[in-house]
Scaffold this motif. Structure first.
Motif, PDB file in Angstrom:
ATOM      1  N   LEU A 242       8.009  -3.211 -12.503  1.00  0.00           N
ATOM      2  CA  LEU A 242       7.826  -2.919 -11.414  1.00  0.00           C
ATOM      3  C   LEU A 242       6.140  -1.742 -12.314  1.00  0.00           C
ATOM      4  N   GLN A 243       5.926  -1.554 -14.048  1.00  0.00           N
ATOM      5  CA  GLN A 243       4.172  -1.540 -13.847  1.00  0.00           C
ATOM      6  C   GLN A 243       3.704  -2.673 -13.545  1.00  0.00           C
ATOM      7  N   ALA A 244       4.038  -3.626 -13.600  1.00  0.00           N
ATOM      8  CA  ALA A 244       3.005  -4.429 -13.929  1.00  0.00           C
ATOM      9  C   ALA A 244       2.797  -4.341 -12.356  1.00  0.00           C
ATOM     10  N   TYR A 245       3.528  -4.394 -11.378  1.00  0.00           N
ATOM     11  CA  TYR A 245       3.013  -4.653 -10.364  1.00  0.00           C
ATOM     12  C   TYR A 245       2.232  -2.797  -9.764  1.00  0.00           C
ATOM     13  N   LEU A 246       2.537  -1.992 -10.479  1.00  0.00           N
ATOM     14  CA  LEU A 246       1.647  -0.986  -9.424  1.00  0.00           C
ATOM     15  C   LEU A 246       0.224  -1.775 -10.670  1.00  0.00           C
ATOM     16  N   HIS A 247       0.163  -1.928 -11.419  1.00  0.00           N
ATOM     17  CA  HIS A 247      -0.635  -2.532 -12.632  1.00  0.00           C
ATOM     18  C   HIS A 247      -1.584  -3.219 -11.384  1.00  0.00           C
TER      19      HIS A 247
ATOM     20  N   PRO B 160       5.534  11.197 -12.106  1.00  0.00           N
ATOM     21  CA  PRO B 160       5.381  11.699 -13.408  1.00  0.00           C
ATOM     22  C   PRO B 160       4.524  12.839 -12.558  1.00  0.00           C
ATOM     23  N   HIS B 161       4.797  13.655 -11.671  1.00  0.00           N
ATOM     24  CA  HIS B 161       4.944  14.880 -10.719  1.00  0.00           C
ATOM     25  C   HIS B 161       5.880  15.607 -10.754  1.00  0.00           C
ATOM     26  N   VAL B 162       7.225  14.717 -10.586  1.00  0.00           N
ATOM     27  CA  VAL B 162       8.860  15.347 -10.862  1.00  0.00           C
ATOM     28  C   VAL B 162       9.475  14.811 -11.476  1.00  0.00           C
ATOM     29  N   ALA B 163       8.926  14.221 -12.913  1.00  0.00           N
ATOM     30  CA  ALA B 163       9.796  13.918 -13.991  1.00  0.00           C
ATOM     31  C   ALA B 163      10.649  13.104 -13.786  1.00  0.00           C
ATOM     32  N   LEU B 164      10.149  11.629 -13.228  1.00  0.00           N
ATOM     33  CA  LEU B 164      10.455  10.594 -12.633  1.00  0.00           C
ATOM     34  C   LEU B 164      10.739   9.249 -13.833  1.00  0.00           C
ATOM     35  N   GLU B 165      11.055   9.509 -14.538  1.00  0.00           N
ATOM     36  CA  GLU B 165      10.838   8.074 -15.922  1.00  0.00           C
ATOM     37  C   GLU B 165      10.782   6.760 -14.769  1.00  0.00           C
ATOM     38  N   LEU B 166       9.914   5.551 -15.141  1.00  0.00           N
ATOM     39  CA  LEU B 166       9.173   4.484 -14.322  1.00  0.00           C
ATOM     40  C   LEU B 166       8.958   3.840 -15.512  1.00  0.00           C
ATOM     41  N   GLY B 167       8.217   4.705 -15.912  1.00  0.00           N
ATOM     42  CA  GLY B 167       7.465   3.895 -17.474  1.00  0.00           C
ATOM     43  C   GLY B 167       8.795   2.291 -18.026  1.00  0.00           C
ATOM     44  N   ASP B 168       9.870   2.557 -18.288  1.00  0.00           N
ATOM     45  CA  ASP B 168      10.392   1.595 -18.664  1.00  0.00           C
ATOM     46  C   ASP B 168      10.926  -0.043 -17.952  1.00  0.00           C
ATOM     47  N   LEU B 169      10.165   0.481 -16.673  1.00  0.00           N
ATOM     48  CA  LEU B 169      10.754  -1.187 -15.373  1.00  0.00           C
ATOM     49  C   LEU B 169       9.689  -1.984 -15.549  1.00  0.00           C
ATOM     50  N   PRO B 170       9.758  -2.937 -16.479  1.00  0.00           N
ATOM     51  CA  PRO B 170       8.198  -3.520 -17.135  1.00  0.00           C
ATOM     52  C   PRO B 170       7.466  -4.347 -15.809  1.00  0.00           C
TER      53      PRO B 170
ATOM     54  N   VAL C  75      -8.107  -0.108  -3.327  1.00  0.00           N
ATOM     55  CA  VAL C  75      -7.133   0.683  -3.945  1.00  0.00           C
ATOM     56  C   VAL C  75      -8.627   1.342  -5.064  1.00  0.00           C
ATOM     57  N   ILE C  76      -8.596   0.505  -5.615  1.00  0.00           N
ATOM     58  CA  ILE C  76      -9.876   1.215  -6.756  1.00  0.00           C
ATOM     59  C   ILE C  76     -11.243   2.624  -5.729  1.00  0.00           C
ATOM     60  N   ALA C  77     -11.480   1.871  -5.289  1.00  0.00           N
ATOM     61  CA  ALA C  77     -12.857   2.879  -4.448  1.00  0.00           C
ATOM     62  C   ALA C  77     -12.324   3.858  -3.447  1.00  0.00           C
ATOM     63  N   SER C  78     -10.612   3.305  -2.772  1.00  0.00           N
ATOM     64  CA  SER C  78      -9.543   4.182  -2.288  1.00  0.00           C
ATOM     65  C   SER C  78      -9.599   5.764  -2.926  1.00  0.00           C
ATOM     66  N   LEU C  79      -9.286   5.420  -4.422  1.00  0.00           N
ATOM     67  CA  LEU C  79      -9.083   6.291  -5.535  1.00  0.00           C
ATOM     68  C   LEU C  79      -9.675   7.312  -6.262  1.00  0.00           C
ATOM     69  N   ARG C  80     -11.278   6.692  -5.617  1.00  0.00           N
ATOM     70  CA  ARG C  80     -12.915   6.864  -6.408  1.00  0.00           C
ATOM     71  C   ARG C  80     -12.611   8.317  -4.452  1.00  0.00           C
TER      72      ARG C  80
ATOM     73  N   ALA D  93       0.867  -1.224  -0.067  1.00  0.00           N
ATOM     74  CA  ALA D  93      -0.077  -0.337  -0.347  1.00  0.00           C
ATOM     75  C   ALA D  93       1.075   1.703   0.467  1.00  0.00           C
ATOM     76  N   TYR D  94       2.312   0.864   0.709  1.00  0.00           N
ATOM     77  CA  TYR D  94       2.933   2.495   1.166  1.00  0.00           C
ATOM     78  C   TYR D  94       3.669   2.588  -0.866  1.00  0.00           C
ATOM     79  N   LEU D  95       4.106   1.505  -0.842  1.00  0.00           N
ATOM     80  CA  LEU D  95       5.326   1.318  -2.372  1.00  0.00           C
ATOM     81  C   LEU D  95       4.185   2.400  -2.940  1.00  0.00           C
ATOM     82  N   PHE D  96       2.940   1.702  -3.979  1.00  0.00           N
ATOM     83  CA  PHE D  96       1.525   1.875  -4.179  1.00  0.00           C
ATOM     84  C   PHE D  96       1.475   3.644  -4.062  1.00  0.00           C
ATOM     85  N   ALA D  97       1.220   4.213  -2.808  1.00  0.00           N
ATOM     86  CA  ALA D  97       1.522   5.436  -2.953  1.00  0.00           C
ATOM     87  C   ALA D  97       2.273   6.388  -3.232  1.00  0.00           C
TER      88      ALA D  97
END
Length: 201
Positions: free
Chosen positions: A176-181, A164-174, A189-194, A154-158
């Motif tokens: 990590l991206q699969a994990y975040l998805h 993206p807000h600090v121009a840190l490119e992480l999109g090429d870390l597959p 998580v969906i309910a919290s974001l909403r 939960a902490y890492l996800f947040a």
């Protein structure tokens, strides 16, 4: 209980955990720039640290610091999956909690400062990127410690959502991206974001 939060801040982790544990709670939004609650109260009068998250308990006591709130909520709900009660499995989760807090969370902080120019931020961003690259090399299960979603996830996800807000490119870390998805698909998580206005209804 009541959670004082700011949308998308590290308080998102506490918000997710409240929903993961099925706790009954209310939300109170805090403008961390103006330090006022949505009810117009001076937030410093509630939390002298001026930071979120802050969890107000049923008896009026207040608990601060996200990783500690996570431990409290897990133990209150006897949610042993979120945080094992004892043994090495518990310390593995806490090891990740500490890494996210000290190596990732606090490394983002100076990148949000407006009084630092790009020349100052570039090496800080590069250092943070290296930490995420190391994390990428360690992701070999569904979640940080394997098959179970924990307080550390939960902490890492947040925190990772700030990239993206600090121009840190992480999109090429597959990994990590699969994990975040994967984390983003959890109902809590969906309910919290909403609820925080970070995801369309």
């Amino acid at each position: 209980m009541k959670l004082y939060y700011s949308p998308g801040a590290c308080s998102l982790a506490s918000h997710i955990l409240l929903r993961e544990t099925g706790a009954a709670f209310a939300l109170e939004r805090v403008d961390t720039g103006a330090h006022r609650t949505e009810a117009g109260v001076d937030y410093y009068a509630i939390n002298p640290k001026g930071q979120v998250p802050l969890l107000e308990l049923a008896d009026g006591q207040r608990l601060s610091e996200g990783p500690i709130i996570g431990q409290y909520l897990s133990e209150l709900a006897a949610a042993d999956v979120l945080l094992p009660r004892a043994g090495l499995a518990r310390y593995r989760v806490l090891e990740w909690q500490n890494y996210v807090a000290t190596e990732l969370h606090k490394s983002f902080t100076p990148l949000f400062r407006n009084d630092l120019d790009e020349a100052a931020k570039a090496p800080l961003r590069a250092g943070l990127r290296r930490r995420f690259e190391w994390l990428e090399s360690r992701l070999d299960g569904d979640y940080l410690t394997g098959a179970a979603f924990t307080v550390a996830d939960a902490y890492l996800f947040a925190v990772a959502r700030w990239a993206p807000h600090v121009a840190l490119e992480l999109g090429d870390l597959p990994r990590l991206q699969a994990y975040l998805h994967r984390v983003a698909q959890r109902p809590a998580v969906i309910a919290s974001l909403r609820a925080e206005g970070l995801l369309a209804a």
